[in-house]
Motif scaffolding. Structure first.
Motif, PDB file in Angstrom:
ATOM      1  N   CYS A 165       0.866  -1.177   0.000  1.00 31.11           N
ATOM      2  CA  CYS A 165       0.000   0.000   0.000  1.00 31.11           C
ATOM      3  C   CYS A 165       0.904   1.228   0.000  1.00 31.11           C
ATOM      4  N   TYR A 166       0.777   2.078  -1.034  1.00 27.38           N
ATOM      5  CA  TYR A 166       1.645   3.243  -1.183  1.00 27.38           C
ATOM      6  C   TYR A 166       0.823   4.513  -0.964  1.00 27.38           C
ATOM      7  N   VAL A 167       1.205   5.279   0.053  1.00 27.58           N
ATOM      8  CA  VAL A 167       0.380   6.422   0.452  1.00 27.58           C
ATOM      9  C   VAL A 167       0.266   7.473  -0.646  1.00 27.58           C
ATOM     10  N   ASP A 168       1.324   7.665  -1.441  1.00 29.88           N
ATOM     11  CA  ASP A 168       1.270   8.700  -2.466  1.00 29.88           C
ATOM     12  C   ASP A 168       0.290   8.344  -3.584  1.00 29.88           C
ATOM     13  N   GLU A 169      -0.072   7.060  -3.716  1.00 30.04           N
ATOM     14  CA  GLU A 169      -1.033   6.645  -4.737  1.00 30.04           C
ATOM     15  C   GLU A 169      -2.456   6.508  -4.188  1.00 30.04           C
ATOM     16  N   HIS A 170      -2.599   6.382  -2.879  1.00 29.75           N
ATOM     17  CA  HIS A 170      -3.917   6.039  -2.338  1.00 29.75           C
ATOM     18  C   HIS A 170      -4.508   7.065  -1.361  1.00 29.75           C
ATOM     19  N   TYR A 171      -3.671   7.763  -0.621  1.00 26.12           N
ATOM     20  CA  TYR A 171      -4.212   8.648   0.418  1.00 26.12           C
ATOM     21  C   TYR A 171      -5.109   9.740  -0.148  1.00 26.12           C
ATOM     22  N   LEU A 172      -4.553  10.562  -1.038  1.00 24.68           N
ATOM     23  CA  LEU A 172      -5.319  11.697  -1.552  1.00 24.68           C
ATOM     24  C   LEU A 172      -6.537  11.256  -2.359  1.00 24.68           C
ATOM     25  N   PRO A 173      -6.414  10.296  -3.296  1.00 26.00           N
ATOM     26  CA  PRO A 173      -7.612   9.852  -4.018  1.00 26.00           C
ATOM     27  C   PRO A 173      -8.695   9.313  -3.089  1.00 26.00           C
ATOM     28  N   THR A 174      -8.298   8.583  -2.051  1.00 23.71           N
ATOM     29  CA  THR A 174      -9.295   8.007  -1.147  1.00 23.71           C
ATOM     30  C   THR A 174      -9.946   9.077  -0.278  1.00 23.71           C
ATOM     31  N   ALA A 175      -9.143   9.889   0.379  1.00 22.69           N
ATOM     32  CA  ALA A 175      -9.681  10.901   1.301  1.00 22.69           C
ATOM     33  C   ALA A 175     -10.588  11.888   0.584  1.00 22.69           C
ATOM     34  N   LEU A 176     -10.176  12.371  -0.595  1.00 25.07           N
ATOM     35  CA  LEU A 176     -10.982  13.364  -1.303  1.00 25.07           C
ATOM     36  C   LEU A 176     -12.199  12.735  -1.963  1.00 25.07           C
ATOM     37  N   SER A 177     -12.117  11.470  -2.350  1.00 23.58           N
ATOM     38  CA  SER A 177     -13.304  10.804  -2.904  1.00 23.58           C
ATOM     39  C   SER A 177     -14.387  10.652  -1.849  1.00 23.58           C
ATOM     40  N   ILE A 178     -13.971  10.533  -0.584  1.00 19.05           N
ATOM     41  CA  ILE A 178     -14.939  10.411   0.504  1.00 19.05           C
ATOM     42  C   ILE A 178     -15.468  11.775   0.922  1.00 19.05           C
ATOM     43  N   GLU A 179     -14.576  12.742   1.094  1.00 19.99           N
ATOM     44  CA  GLU A 179     -14.946  14.033   1.669  1.00 19.99           C
ATOM     45  C   GLU A 179     -15.380  15.068   0.643  1.00 19.99           C
ATOM     46  N   ALA A 180     -14.856  15.000  -0.570  1.00 21.13           N
ATOM     47  CA  ALA A 180     -15.175  16.040  -1.558  1.00 21.13           C
ATOM     48  C   ALA A 180     -15.279  15.445  -2.956  1.00 21.13           C
ATOM     49  N   PRO A 181     -16.160  14.466  -3.164  1.00 19.81           N
ATOM     50  CA  PRO A 181     -16.232  13.811  -4.482  1.00 19.81           C
ATOM     51  C   PRO A 181     -16.618  14.766  -5.601  1.00 19.81           C
ATOM     52  N   ALA A 182     -17.432  15.777  -5.300  1.00 14.45           N
ATOM     53  CA  ALA A 182     -17.836  16.725  -6.339  1.00 14.45           C
ATOM     54  C   ALA A 182     -16.762  17.775  -6.603  1.00 14.45           C
ATOM     55  N   GLY A 183     -15.718  17.803  -5.777  1.00 11.30           N
ATOM     56  CA  GLY A 183     -14.693  18.833  -5.920  1.00 11.30           C
ATOM     57  C   GLY A 183     -13.491  18.408  -6.731  1.00 11.30           C
ATOM     58  N   ILE A 184     -13.444  17.143  -7.165  1.00 15.64           N
ATOM     59  CA  ILE A 184     -12.303  16.677  -7.941  1.00 15.64           C
ATOM     60  C   ILE A 184     -12.749  16.183  -9.308  1.00 15.64           C
ATOM     61  N   ALA A 185     -11.860  16.346 -10.284  1.00 13.72           N
ATOM     62  CA  ALA A 185     -12.186  15.998 -11.668  1.00 13.72           C
ATOM     63  C   ALA A 185     -11.892  14.538 -11.991  1.00 13.72           C
ATOM     64  N   ASN A 186     -11.350  13.791 -11.031  1.00 17.18           N
ATOM     65  CA  ASN A 186     -10.996  12.387 -11.229  1.00 17.18           C
ATOM     66  C   ASN A 186     -10.015  12.179 -12.376  1.00 17.18           C
ATOM     67  N   ARG A 187      -9.123  13.137 -12.536  1.00 14.48           N
ATOM     68  CA  ARG A 187      -8.045  13.016 -13.512  1.00 14.48           C
ATOM     69  C   ARG A 187      -6.928  13.970 -13.142  1.00 14.48           C
ATOM     70  N   SER A 188      -5.761  13.707 -13.694  1.00 16.73           N
ATOM     71  CA  SER A 188      -4.596  14.552 -13.471  1.00 16.73           C
ATOM     72  C   SER A 188      -4.396  15.490 -14.662  1.00 16.73           C
ATOM     73  N   VAL A 189      -3.635  16.551 -14.456  1.00 14.91           N
ATOM     74  CA  VAL A 189      -3.274  17.425 -15.573  1.00 14.91           C
ATOM     75  C   VAL A 189      -1.816  17.181 -15.987  1.00 14.91           C
ATOM     76  N   THR A 190      -1.219  16.127 -15.468  1.00 20.06           N
ATOM     77  CA  THR A 190       0.164  15.780 -15.819  1.00 20.06           C
ATOM     78  C   THR A 190       0.174  14.449 -16.560  1.00 20.06           C
ATOM     79  N   TRP A 191       0.675  14.468 -17.785  1.00 23.78           N
ATOM     80  CA  TRP A 191       0.673  13.285 -18.643  1.00 23.78           C
ATOM     81  C   TRP A 191       1.926  12.445 -18.407  1.00 23.78           C
ATOM     82  N   VAL A 192       1.751  11.127 -18.384  1.00 25.39           N
ATOM     83  CA  VAL A 192       2.868  10.177 -18.341  1.00 25.39           C
ATOM     84  C   VAL A 192       2.545   9.032 -19.292  1.00 25.39           C
TER      85      VAL A 192
END
Length: 403
Positions: free
Chosen positions: A304-331
């Motif tokens: 379990c890697y915090v940099d991949e899971h913490y922010l997506p999980t916490a914000l999906s629970i607390e502010a689902p309407a506030g995130i676009a569910n995508r990044s603006v950085t391409w890889v």
């Protein structure tokens, strides 16, 4: 008058108890005068000592703290607003340097302040905070300096660099990276220290009240468009750009740890890219989080890697309407493996950059922006090796819109 009566007359205040009828006045005077003689030199020593300590504090401790404190309004600034002065603006002005001597605990506390009144009582121009999380040198800094030069106004952006402790940058005063290094600690990939570094960057950027959008970048990131286009895209967005998706595979929900409950249930566990972009409200929520962060810090260990899971999980629970569910950085993940592809000098040519910027439906993919289909999904790209600086500097004016 008898001698005893004379003594009674001298002590008529009653402070000596009035019972010393046999006391000789000639022996009482020196006892009363002695404390006054001692008091004067003691007061002098106290005044001189206080002055010495004040000078010592200013010489030894003043510069370290003064960079974090707003400058006090001068006498002229105390004039009525009708004279054209704005004293409050002096209190909210950002420090010239990003360095300070606060502890992490003090920093997060200071950064978590937010005004209850949403309307600003002074003219405020929103800024974009570009936060670089790097091991040390920034080999692509010359390209970024060309990008920032396109802003035309340094009041539209701010730069913060979190590097490995001990790194001493040598950027010239004209560079946007000059004096933008923040106090740091070691950050290891896949460890909770990486999340701590991200929160540390956010907290430092939040100290500037003008910063409204916060984008996390690495030393291998490059801007795909000119500053005006990037600034407009971010400041006009109604959502923050955080990738969050439900991955039922062993690399998604399979990384869930029971210790995250009850705050996070298995079906709420999300995965996403590390490279986020947040508005100010969500940035404050992240640095002030005492609900999800302690849980992830204690229980989210490899795989379990915090940099991949913490922010997506916490914000999906607390502010689902506030995130676009995508990044603006391409890889580019097309080559497989645990890390995305790294591009070298031979990879960077006109065709490659056109695919990243001017060819909707290819590298840009499909996305929405403020509820509408968008041709531009990514503003930045990674991972670019130091060897790409030369071709990027040559091609940026023609294909990327800056330089």
């Amino acid at each position: 008058m008898p001698q005893g009566a004379a003594a009674t007359a001298v002590d008529g205040t009653g402070k000596d108890g009035g019972g010393g009828g046999g006391t000789n006045p000639s022996t009482a005077r020196p006892a009363a005068a002695l404390p006054l003689k001692l008091l004067r030199p003691l007061l002098l020593v106290a005044v001189l000592g206080t002055g010495f300590l004040a000078v010592l504090v200013l010489l030894l401790g003043g510069p370290a703290y003064s960079s974090m404190l707003p400058s006090l309004p001068a006498a002229a600034d105390a004039l009525p607003a009708s004279v054209g002065k704005a004293p409050l603006e002096r209190w909210v002005r950002a420090p010239a340097s990003a360095w300070h001597n606060m502890t992490d605990e003090e920093l997060l506390w200071a950064a978590s302040w937010r005004p209850s009144v949403r309307r600003y009582p002074y003219r405020r121009t929103p800024k974009v905070a570009f936060m670089f999380l790097t091991r040390g040198p920034l080999p692509l800094a010359p390209l970024w300096d060309l990008f920032f030069a396109g802003a035309g106004d340094a009041g539209l952006f701010s730069v913060y660099v979190h590097a490995t402790p001990g790194y001493r940058p040598d950027f010239p005063p004209a560079s946007a990276f000059y004096r933008r290094l923040v106090p740091s600690q070691v950050a290891a990939w896949g460890q909770v220290s990486m999340l701590d570094a991200e929160r540390r960057l956010l907290a430092n950027a939040l100290l500037d009240p003008a910063n409204e959008r916060f984008v996390l970048l690495s030393e291998s990131c490059v801007p795909l468009y000119g500053f005006p286009a990037v600034y407009s895209y971010l400041t006009r967005s109604r959502a923050s750009f955080v990738g969050a998706f439900d991955d039922p595979s062993p690399h998604g929900r399979g990384r869930y740890r029971g210790g995250l409950a009850p705050e996070v249930r298995r079906e709420q566990f999300r995965k996403g890219a590390q490279w986020f972009e947040l508005d100010r409200a969500l940035a404050v929520d992240v640095v002030a989080d005492d609900r999800y962060y302690p849980k992830f810090r204690e229980h989210c260990r490899a795989p379990c890697y915090v940099d991949e899971h913490y922010l997506p999980t916490a914000l999906s629970i607390e502010a689902p309407a506030g995130i676009a569910n995508r990044s603006v950085t391409w890889v580019d993940w097309s080559r497989g493996g645990a890390h995305p592809a790294t591009f070298g000098e031979k990879d960077v040519d006109e065709e490659f950059l056109k695919q990243l910027t001017a060819a909707p439906g290819k590298r840009q993919g499909n996305c929405t922006y403020n509820g509408q289909p968008a041709d531009v999904c990514f503003l930045f790209a990674r991972k670019f090796a130091p060897s790409t600086l030369r071709p990027l500097l040559r091609l940026a004016p023609k294909l990327l819109g800056y330089g």
